[in-house]
Design an enzyme around this catalytic site. Structure first.
Site, PDB file in Angstrom:
ATOM      1  N   ASP A 175      -1.568  -7.555  34.977  1.00 60.58           N
ATOM      2  CA  ASP A 175      -1.309  -7.380  33.540  1.00 60.58           C
ATOM      3  C   ASP A 175      -2.572  -6.887  32.848  1.00 60.58           C
ATOM      4  OD1 ASP A 175       1.194  -8.694  31.697  1.00 60.58           O
ATOM      5  OD2 ASP A 175      -0.654  -8.221  30.593  1.00 60.58           O
ATOM      6  N   LYS A 177      12.390   5.906  29.319  1.00 60.96           N
ATOM      7  CA  LYS A 177      13.244   5.087  30.200  1.00 60.96           C
ATOM      8  C   LYS A 177      14.305   5.951  30.891  1.00 60.96           C
ATOM      9  CE  LYS A 177      11.261   1.087  29.536  1.00 60.96           C
ATOM     10  NZ  LYS A 177      10.609   0.341  30.616  1.00 60.96           N
ATOM     11  N   TYR A 185      10.405   5.879  23.577  1.00 65.68           N
ATOM     12  CA  TYR A 185      10.814   4.792  24.475  1.00 65.68           C
ATOM     13  C   TYR A 185      12.058   5.163  25.277  1.00 65.68           C
ATOM     14  CZ  TYR A 185      12.169   0.131  26.006  1.00 65.68           C
ATOM     15  OH  TYR A 185      12.528  -0.955  26.777  1.00 65.68           O
TER      16      TYR A 185
HETATM   17  N1  LIG Z   1      12.905  -7.182  25.925  1.00 62.68           N
HETATM   18  C1  LIG Z   1      13.903  -6.307  25.926  1.00 62.68           C
HETATM   19  O1  LIG Z   1      14.874  -6.422  25.162  1.00 62.68           O
HETATM   20  C2  LIG Z   1      13.883  -5.166  26.888  1.00 62.68           C
HETATM   21  C3  LIG Z   1      15.044  -4.367  26.990  1.00 62.68           C
HETATM   22  C4  LIG Z   1      15.057  -3.307  27.873  1.00 62.68           C
HETATM   23  C5  LIG Z   1      13.949  -3.048  28.668  1.00 62.68           C
HETATM   24  N2  LIG Z   1      12.839  -3.830  28.550  1.00 62.68           N
HETATM   25  C6  LIG Z   1      11.685  -3.497  29.395  1.00 62.68           C
HETATM   26  O2  LIG Z   1      11.292  -4.636  30.118  1.00 62.68           O
HETATM   27  C7  LIG Z   1       9.889  -4.577  30.370  1.00 62.68           C
HETATM   28  C8  LIG Z   1       9.229  -5.857  29.888  1.00 62.68           C
HETATM   29  O3  LIG Z   1       9.509  -6.014  28.513  1.00 62.68           O
HETATM   30  P1  LIG Z   1       9.202  -7.372  27.715  1.00 62.68           P
HETATM   31  O4  LIG Z   1      10.202  -7.432  26.634  1.00 62.68           O
HETATM   32  O5  LIG Z   1       9.038  -8.499  28.664  1.00 62.68           O
HETATM   33  O6  LIG Z   1       7.784  -6.971  27.085  1.00 62.68           O
HETATM   34  P2  LIG Z   1       6.594  -7.910  26.527  1.00 62.68           P
HETATM   35  O7  LIG Z   1       5.827  -7.064  25.554  1.00 62.68           O
HETATM   36  O8  LIG Z   1       7.147  -9.190  26.062  1.00 62.68           O
HETATM   37  O9  LIG Z   1       5.694  -8.128  27.822  1.00 62.68           O
HETATM   38  C9  LIG Z   1       5.098  -7.010  28.417  1.00 62.68           C
HETATM   39  C10 LIG Z   1       3.949  -7.415  29.306  1.00 62.68           C
HETATM   40  O10 LIG Z   1       3.349  -6.188  29.769  1.00 62.68           O
HETATM   41  C11 LIG Z   1       1.958  -6.238  29.549  1.00 62.68           C
HETATM   42  N3  LIG Z   1       1.468  -4.868  29.333  1.00 62.68           N
HETATM   43  C12 LIG Z   1       1.586  -4.123  28.204  1.00 62.68           C
HETATM   44  N4  LIG Z   1       0.983  -2.941  28.380  1.00 62.68           N
HETATM   45  C13 LIG Z   1       0.481  -2.940  29.640  1.00 62.68           C
HETATM   46  C14 LIG Z   1      -0.262  -2.013  30.386  1.00 62.68           C
HETATM   47  N5  LIG Z   1      -0.635  -0.825  29.867  1.00 62.68           N
HETATM   48  N6  LIG Z   1      -0.608  -2.323  31.652  1.00 62.68           N
HETATM   49  C15 LIG Z   1      -0.257  -3.517  32.184  1.00 62.68           C
HETATM   50  N7  LIG Z   1       0.419  -4.465  31.510  1.00 62.68           N
HETATM   51  C16 LIG Z   1       0.778  -4.172  30.246  1.00 62.68           C
HETATM   52  C17 LIG Z   1       1.767  -7.140  28.343  1.00 62.68           C
HETATM   53  O11 LIG Z   1       0.451  -7.681  28.289  1.00 62.68           O
HETATM   54  C18 LIG Z   1       2.848  -8.183  28.581  1.00 62.68           C
HETATM   55  O12 LIG Z   1       2.386  -9.231  29.407  1.00 62.68           O
HETATM   56  C19 LIG Z   1       9.387  -3.320  29.643  1.00 62.68           C
HETATM   57  O13 LIG Z   1       9.329  -2.234  30.547  1.00 62.68           O
HETATM   58  C20 LIG Z   1      10.459  -3.075  28.617  1.00 62.68           C
HETATM   59  O14 LIG Z   1      10.543  -1.717  28.224  1.00 62.68           O
HETATM   60  C21 LIG Z   1      12.787  -4.875  27.678  1.00 62.68           C
END
Ligand SMILES: NC(=O)c1ccc[n+]([C@@H]2O[C@H](COP(=O)([O-])OP(=O)(O)OC[C@H]3O[C@@H](n4cnc5c(N)ncnc54)[C@H](O)[C@@H]3O)[C@@H](O)[C@H]2O)c1
Length: 262
Positions: free
Chosen positions: A45, A167, A163
């Site tokens: 991370d 994706k 975004y």
């Molecule tokens: N939460 C949703 O509703 C949702 C829906 C569809 C897809 N997603 C995808 O799921 C994945 C996780 O989302 P989430 O909601 O848990 O996000 P979040 O922001 O809650 O957590 C993301 C994590 O990634 C880390 N991070 C951010 N930038 C980074 C980088 N450049 N290098 C390494 N680590 C990095 C952050 O520190 C954090 O720990 C993402 O790819 C997001 O696009 C989320």
């Protein structure tokens, strides 16, 4: 635990799984679940302090885990993490490309710097981590890569110019990786989460967005990180050995739905 579950768990013992963005949200739940299934988990991370805290929690539950600092938007950072992993463990069996960022802004004035940063992290990061991991997997003739895409890569939603496009490209890249890595015994799949309660959506989703999802998702609720992790764990397992090149929506029925009232 049933005997079948015990055997499944055993099969993952000795496998190393690297999860990007695993310090919180969906990535943390994936790291937890893969650890429970027997993998040694690399919590990679950009936020090293949070990753170390996550690792301490995993270890307290008897899971073998280590934290690594990575910025998936930076090719040198990615290369150095995989070089360290090769030195310390000599393998990477499972890669979950989970780290991602999002900002919602109108298309017509979408700022170029934000577009670039989102593509660097969400798309190019997935490409580069995939290449490094695949080189390690190739030497064992076995590997699993799971990319975390989004329903926003399958259907357009307001404000998601960068975004949603990133994706959609991750979904295309998943297919490309799948056909080119099959010869090395590596499968590549993805999940497309619907709305999930995480630090990301707590910051991003307005009350209007939440109300829109409540109307559009047939199951009428947000998903949980653990529900995303369950699908990823399946795709990372031996049970999914003949599945490659697919992205499974884990979305409460969103992708299947049209109008919901008669
Ligand atoms: N939460 C949703 O509703 C949702 C829906 C569809 C897809 N997603 C995808 O799921 C994945 C996780 O989302 P989430 O909601 O848990 O996000 P979040 O922001 O809650 O957590 C993301 C994590 O990634 C880390 N991070 C951010 N930038 C980074 C980088 N450049 N290098 C390494 N680590 C990095 C952050 O520190 C954090 O720990 C993402 O790819 C997001 O696009 C989320």
């Amino acid at each position: 635990m049933t005997q079948a579950a015990q055997q499944y768990r055993q099969s993952a013992v000795g496998r190393v799984a690297l999860v990007t963005g695993a310090a919180m949200g969906i990535g943390a739940a994936i790291a937890q679940r893969l650890g429970e299934d027997g993998h040694t988990v690399v919590v990679a991370d950009i936020n090293l302090a949070a990753a170390e805290e996550m690792v301490a929690g995993l270890r307290a539950n008897g899971i073998e885990a280590l934290a690594m600092a990575i910025d998936v938007g930076n090719p040198e950072s990615i290369a150095s993490v995989f070089a360290d992993l090769e030195r310390s463990h000599g393998r990477c069996d499972v890669l979950v490309n989970n780290a991602g960022i999002a900002k919602t802004l109108p298309f017509i004035d979408y700022p170029l710097d934000n577009w670039q940063r989102v593509l660097d992290i969400n798309l190019t990061g997935t490409l580069l981590c995939g290449q490094h991991a695949a080189r390690l997997m190739r030497s064992n003739g076995w590997g699993r890569i799971v990319n975390v895409a989004s329903i926003s890569g399958m259907r357009a939603s307001a404000g998601r110019t960068a975004y949603g496009t990133s994706k959609a490209a991750v979904i295309g890249l998943t297919k490309q990786m799948a056909i080119e890595l099959a010869e090395y015994g590596i499968t590549v799949n993805g999940i497309a989460p619907g709305p999930v309660d995480t630090p990301l959506t707590q910051a991003l989703h307005s009350p209007e967005t939440r109300a829109s999802y409540a109307r559009a998702v047939p199951l009428k609720r947000y998903g949980t990180p653990a529900e995303m992790a369950g699908a990823v764990a399946f795709l990372a397992s031996d049970d999914a050995s003949y599945i490659s090149g697919h992205v499974i929506p884990v979305d409460g029925g969103f992708m299947a739905s049209g109008i919901l009232e008669i």
